[in-house]
Design a protein around this motif. Structure first.
Motif, short mmCIF file in Angstrom:
data_model
loop_
_atom_site.label_atom_id
_atom_site.label_comp_id
_atom_site.label_asym_id
_atom_site.label_seq_id
_atom_site.Cartn_x
_atom_site.Cartn_y
_atom_site.Cartn_z
N GLU A 189 -7.06 57.84 8.71
CA GLU A 189 -8.67 58.62 9.65
C GLU A 189 -8.38 57.74 11.47
O GLU A 189 -8.98 57.50 12.18
N GLU A 190 -6.63 57.14 11.65
CA GLU A 190 -7.04 56.43 12.74
C GLU A 190 -5.62 56.87 13.09
O GLU A 190 -4.38 57.68 12.60
N MET A 191 -5.45 57.00 14.49
CA MET A 191 -4.16 57.34 15.46
C MET A 191 -3.47 56.18 15.25
O MET A 191 -3.57 55.11 14.96
N PRO A 192 -2.10 57.02 14.59
CA PRO A 192 -0.89 55.76 14.35
C PRO A 192 -0.57 55.17 15.21
O PRO A 192 -0.28 55.39 16.86
N GLY A 200 -6.63 51.06 15.03
CA GLY A 200 -8.29 50.71 15.80
C GLY A 200 -8.87 51.74 15.72
O GLY A 200 -9.76 51.79 16.15
N HIS A 201 -8.06 53.16 16.73
CA HIS A 201 -8.65 54.11 17.41
C HIS A 201 -8.88 55.79 16.13
O HIS A 201 -8.12 55.87 16.12
N LYS A 202 -9.85 55.38 16.47
CA LYS A 202 -10.79 56.82 15.20
C LYS A 202 -10.13 58.12 15.57
O LYS A 202 -10.42 58.58 16.59
N LEU A 203 -10.14 58.28 14.01
CA LEU A 203 -9.66 60.07 14.66
C LEU A 203 -11.12 60.86 14.13
O LEU A 203 -11.23 60.56 13.44
N ASP A 204 -10.95 62.04 14.69
CA ASP A 204 -12.52 62.65 14.45
C ASP A 204 -11.65 63.82 12.79
O ASP A 204 -13.05 64.03 12.14
N TYR A 205 -9.97 63.75 12.68
CA TYR A 205 -10.35 64.43 11.70
C TYR A 205 -9.18 63.83 11.12
O TYR A 205 -8.42 64.05 11.38
N ARG A 206 -9.03 64.56 9.89
CA ARG A 206 -8.72 64.14 8.28
C ARG A 206 -7.91 65.02 7.90
O ARG A 206 -9.04 66.31 7.60
N TYR A 207 -6.85 65.41 7.44
CA TYR A 207 -6.22 66.62 7.45
C TYR A 207 -4.97 66.15 6.15
O TYR A 207 -4.68 65.11 6.11
N ASP A 208 -5.60 66.23 4.61
CA ASP A 208 -4.33 65.73 3.81
C ASP A 208 -3.15 66.95 3.40
O ASP A 208 -2.49 66.47 2.49
N ASP A 209 -3.59 68.24 4.32
CA ASP A 209 -2.71 69.65 2.94
C ASP A 209 -2.60 70.31 4.58
O ASP A 209 -3.17 70.58 5.58
N PRO A 210 -1.22 70.32 4.43
CA PRO A 210 -0.29 70.86 6.39
C PRO A 210 -0.69 72.30 5.98
O PRO A 210 -0.94 73.09 7.20
N ALA A 211 -0.98 73.23 4.82
CA ALA A 211 -1.44 74.44 4.53
C ALA A 211 -2.44 74.35 5.64
O ALA A 211 -3.14 75.71 5.93
N LYS A 212 -3.79 73.60 5.15
CA LYS A 212 -4.74 73.04 6.45
C LYS A 212 -4.64 73.74 7.56
O LYS A 212 -5.41 74.00 8.36
N ASN A 233 0.75 61.61 12.38
CA ASN A 233 1.45 61.33 10.53
C ASN A 233 1.75 60.42 10.81
O ASN A 233 3.01 59.58 11.42
N PRO A 234 1.31 59.37 9.95
CA PRO A 234 1.85 57.78 9.75
C PRO A 234 3.06 57.11 9.82
O PRO A 234 3.45 57.94 8.62
N ILE A 235 4.27 56.21 10.38
CA ILE A 235 5.19 55.92 9.62
C ILE A 235 4.72 54.93 7.93
O ILE A 235 3.02 54.74 7.62
N PRO A 236 5.93 56.10 7.02
CA PRO A 236 5.65 55.08 5.42
C PRO A 236 4.72 53.25 5.63
O PRO A 236 6.02 53.53 6.46
N GLU A 237 4.20 53.27 4.54
CA GLU A 237 3.86 52.07 4.41
C GLU A 237 5.46 51.04 4.95
O GLU A 237 5.61 49.74 5.71
N LYS A 238 5.89 51.73 3.97
CA LYS A 238 7.33 50.44 3.58
C LYS A 238 8.96 50.42 4.99
O LYS A 238 8.78 49.59 4.89
N ASP A 239 8.04 51.31 5.86
CA ASP A 239 9.37 51.65 6.68
C ASP A 239 7.96 50.98 8.08
O ASP A 239 8.66 50.16 9.20
N ALA A 240 7.25 50.43 7.93
CA ALA A 240 5.94 50.13 9.16
C ALA A 240 6.53 48.25 9.62
O ALA A 240 7.22 47.87 8.77
N MET A 241 6.38 48.11 11.27
CA MET A 241 6.59 47.19 11.26
C MET A 241 5.58 46.14 11.25
O MET A 241 4.68 46.66 10.84
N ASP A 242 5.63 44.79 11.22
CA ASP A 242 4.25 43.50 11.00
C ASP A 242 3.72 44.01 12.43
O ASP A 242 4.54 44.03 13.90
#
Ligand code: PSU
Ligand code: MN
Length: 308
Positions: A189-192, A200-212, A233-242
């Motif tokens: 829901e957030e701009m990565p 901390g910046h909200k986005l208006d639309y969340r999509y969970d399916d590439p087809a959509k 598309n947010p960086i995967p949790e395991k690769d994200a920085m502090d």
């Protein structure tokens, strides 16, 4: 422009042309990230692996660049190596594009000129790491990336991990809103913020399916609403920085840029390089991971869109 005109300037790789003719999925990739965004040899490794991810998914990669004045859509391995190693490559935004072509020079494509190239070749999806945007302090410097204007006017979906907080993320989103560019969050829901999942910046639309997202592309352009779509598309949790580490590095980089009087097109590469140095190279690993993550999403999106 007619194709015969375009052929004066552009070489479309055979596999890319064949896929386009057969309406098979093709994804465009930029080359500034290769020439000016990452050090050798990680840059070659990254560029080749992105192409491999796409191929494995059944999608044809079209890395874009200008070599000896020829606009390239799809690079050979030697050409990728050249883009990764030559010191004689201009970071090319839209204002540089025709100059580089007309004078037989070499240009790495930013998001802006990758979009220009994809538009000319008829490719509807671009994968990148992060888009350019409105720089911090733009109210006095007027430093706003051309990436945003090409997004405003070209029918293309750009998959990215948001943008770095070397930029003013809030102003970047406002600018995109003014120009009618939808920014959709993939599984968020957030701009990565590139290195981190949240800004901390909200986005208006969340999509969970590439087809959509493919449906969104189709609806937008069928309705004559020309212009791009940002797929964040947010960086995967395991690769994200502090968050604290990266924010401190960015503050330091911004401070150094000001002290050294860096501005204009040098600004983004300088800041990226300083962040890399300050974080002792760990930002590079995150950067590479998020590019692969974006490439996977781009592949899924291209396949879904090609079916529409
Ligand atoms: N952001 C990154 N890595 C990059 C770039 C941006 O995290 O390599 C590159 C992209 O090619 C982008 C360009 O299109 O910088 C934007 O440059 P400028 O801010 O000068 O428009
Ligand atoms: Mn700029």
């Amino acid at each position: 422009m007619t194709l015969s005109n375009l052929e004066q300037y552009m070489d479309i790789a055979q596999e890319v042309q064949e896929a386009l003719d057969a309406k098979k999925p093709v994804v465009a990739l930029e080359s500034t990230i290769i020439s000016h965004g990452m050090p050798y040899p990680k840059n070659v490794e990254m560029a080749k692996h992105c192409e491999a991810i796409l191929r494995e998914a059944g999608v044809v990669p079209a890395t874009t660049a200008i070599i000896n004045g020829r606009i390239k859509v799809g690079l050979t391995e030697d050409e990728i190596e050249f883009m990764a190693t030559s010191k004689d490559i201009i970071k090319s935004s839209t204002r540089d594009y025709a100059h580089i072509v007309a004078n037989g020079l070499n240009g790495a494509t930013t998001v802006a000129t990758s979009i220009v190239t994809a538009r000319l070749a008829g490719i509807p999806i671009l994968v990148t790491g992060g888009i350019g945007g409105v720089h911090r302090g733009a109210e006095t410097t007027m430093d706003i990336s051309r990436d945003l204007q090409e997004l405003a006017t070209s029918d293309i979906a750009v998959v990215c991990a948001g943008c770095k907080s070397i930029l003013d993320i809030g102003l970047t989103l406002e600018y995109l809103e003014t120009f009618g560019v939808p920014v959709v969050g993939y599984e968020t829901e957030e701009m990565p913020a590139f290195f981190t999942r949240r800004s901390g910046h909200k986005l208006d639309y969340r999509y969970d399916d590439p087809a959509k997202i493919a449906d969104l592309m189709k609806a937008k352009w069928n309705l004559g609403l020309h212009g791009g779509i940002v797929v964040a598309n947010p960086i995967p949790e395991k690769d994200a920085m502090d968050e604290v580490v990266i924010e401190k590095a960015i503050e330091e980089a911004l401070h150094d840029a000001e002290k050294e009087g860096i501005s204009g097109k040098e600004s983004t590469p300088f800041l990226l390089q300083r962040v890399l140095e300050v974080t002792g190279g760990s930002s590079l690993e995150s950067n590479i991971a998020l590019v692969y993550n974006n490439t996977k999403l781009g592949a899924a999106l291209a396949k879904a869109y090609a079916e529409r």
